[in-house]
Enzyme design. Structure first.
Site: not given
Ligand code: PGA
Length: 248
Positions: A9, A11, A95, A97, A165, A171, A211
């Site tokens: 992803n 983003k 997601h 976010e 997740e 992140g 992560s």
């Molecule tokens: P990350 O993000 O690997 O940077 O933690 C995962 C995601 O949001 O899909």
């Protein structure tokens, strides 16, 4: 059984030149891959570039979000047929976010998911608890609500991927332990069995996200109910993502 899926992803990262370089690295990493699937979800503006770069390779294309209608007055949204036209097979929905920053609700996410399915895209439904929810002992209740609401109106025949997740792991560099992840994944699979029957639950892939990096992917993938990874930060680095793709 379930073919593992490693998804990147991207983003809100990469202009087209950067996207092309990164996509080339993914294509190279996927040469000769047999027993796993790879998907990348660049920003909408880079989809055409990435589609051209991965053409002919075993790399699937995904979108980071999707609307439900085929067209119309939906300023700022992208319709499923537009994504199919550009070469997408998958669309991420829900997601954290989108939920947290843009206020998307379970009901809205369900419209996106069923709309994606209606047009032939495979949705990747993201679910996960916040740190407060985990500390309050609500993790499984939150997962149950998000999965039930997200999948409302679907049947056992609909192809869906789920991504667990935990919001506190996205992140942040903090990964759920493989035991925490396995517990959540097993819970989700049992719920899928309840909703759509055991056969459907057994063939539905449940990805872990939060992560994921070269140093922890092997242990996560060794868990019986972890069928892949949804990777953010580490998917922006060609070498790291290549290592994740080649998990053992
Ligand atoms: P990350 O993000 O690997 O940077 O933690 C995962 C995601 O949001 O899909």
């Amino acid at each position: 059984m379930r073919i593992p899926l490693i998804a990147g992803n991207w983003k809100m990262h990469t202009i087209r030149s950067e996207a092309e370089t990164l996509a080339r690295a993914v294509v190279q990493a996927c040469e000769g891959l047999q027993d796993r699937e790879v998907m990348i979800a660049p920003p909408f503006t880079a989809l055409a570039t990435v589609a051209a770069t991965v053409a002919g390779a075993k790399v699937a294309l995904g979108a980071q979000n999707v609307a439900w209608e085929a067209k119309g007055a939906f300023t700022g949204e992208i319709a499923p047929p537009m994504l199919l036209d550009i070469g997408c097979r998958y669309a991420i929905v829900g997601h954290s976010e989108r939920r947290q920053i843009f206020g998307e609700t379970d009901a809205l996410i369900n419209r996106r998911l069923t709309g994606a399915l209606a047009h032939g895209l495979t949705p990747v439904l993201c679910v996960g608890e916040t740190l407060d929810e985990r500390e309050a002992g609500q993790t499984l209740a939150v997962l149950e609500r998000q999965v039930r609401a997200g999948l409302a109106g679907t049947t056992a025949e609909n192809p869906v991927v789920i991504a667990y997740e935990p919001v506190w792991a996205i992140g942040t560099g903090k990964t759920a332990t493989s035991a925490q992840a396995q517990e959540a994944h097993a819970f989700i699979r049992n719920l899928l069995a309840e909703l759509h029957g055991q056969e459907s639950a057994d063939r539905t892939r449940i990805l872990y996200g939060g992560s994921v990096k070269p140093s922890n992917v092997d242990e996560l993938m060794a868990q019986p109910d972890i069928d892949g990874a949804l990777v953010g930060g580490a998917a922006l680095d060609g070498e790291s993502f290549a290592r994740i793709i080649h998990f053992q």
